[in-house]
Design a protein around this motif. Sequence first.
Motif, mmCIF file in Angstrom:
data_model
loop_
_atom_site.group_PDB
_atom_site.id
_atom_site.type_symbol
_atom_site.label_atom_id
_atom_site.label_comp_id
_atom_site.label_asym_id
_atom_site.label_seq_id
_atom_site.Cartn_x
_atom_site.Cartn_y
_atom_site.Cartn_z
ATOM 1 N N LEU A 1 1.007 -1.481 -0.151
ATOM 2 C CA LEU A 1 -0.068 0.380 0.508
ATOM 3 C C LEU A 1 0.536 0.846 0.429
ATOM 4 O O LEU A 1 0.764 2.337 -0.863
ATOM 5 C CB LEU A 1 -0.667 -0.647 1.232
ATOM 6 N N GLY B 1 -6.867 0.152 0.389
ATOM 7 C CA GLY B 1 -6.408 -1.200 0.706
ATOM 8 C C GLY B 1 -7.205 -1.993 -0.490
ATOM 9 O O GLY B 1 -7.664 -3.094 -1.663
ATOM 10 N N TRP C 1 -7.341 4.012 4.895
ATOM 11 C CA TRP C 1 -5.707 2.756 4.673
ATOM 12 C C TRP C 1 -7.189 1.852 4.455
ATOM 13 O O TRP C 1 -6.505 0.609 3.426
ATOM 14 C CB TRP C 1 -4.737 2.493 6.094
ATOM 15 N N LEU D 1 -0.006 -3.388 3.552
ATOM 16 C CA LEU D 1 -2.259 -2.745 4.082
ATOM 17 C C LEU D 1 -1.856 -3.267 5.919
ATOM 18 O O LEU D 1 -2.255 -2.879 6.216
ATOM 19 C CB LEU D 1 -2.584 -3.842 3.288
#
Length: 157
Positions: free
Chosen positions: A6, A88, A84, A21
Amino acid sequence: MGHLCLVPDGRLCGCGNYGCLEQYGSGSALVRSAREAAAGSTLARDLLERAGGDVAGITGPLITEAAQDGDKFAVEQLEQLGEWLGQGIASLVAVLDPAVIVIGGGVSAAGDLLVDPVRDSFQRHLTGRGHRPEAEVRLAELGNRAGVIGAADLARS
């Protein structure tokens, strides 16, 4: 899924790669981020009080409880986690094209405080948005118990 890159050159992961991730969108990432941000922060005063004045006492359930009680710092930590996770998930959906994304584990106890930021981030980062069916993002019905219940069911049969 947890080892999807990521953040190039990001945090070192237990798998040996960087920027996975898992290092940004997991319960342990939530705790690590909150502890780092709380050190020396006046915004984290209430959360630190709940943790007995020690950043090491900050846990995922404590962050969730504080956020549910309206603690702005804790809410911001869940929002960052959601950002986040949404990024992802958008990457995974671009490749796998599932109809539903289910979020489980301990962080799922945060409910809409986590899922709403995940959905927002997912929608912003999804490739081809507006030109493809959008996967539904929802919480696992069994929350953090899903794995244990599934294993017990498998053993029973």
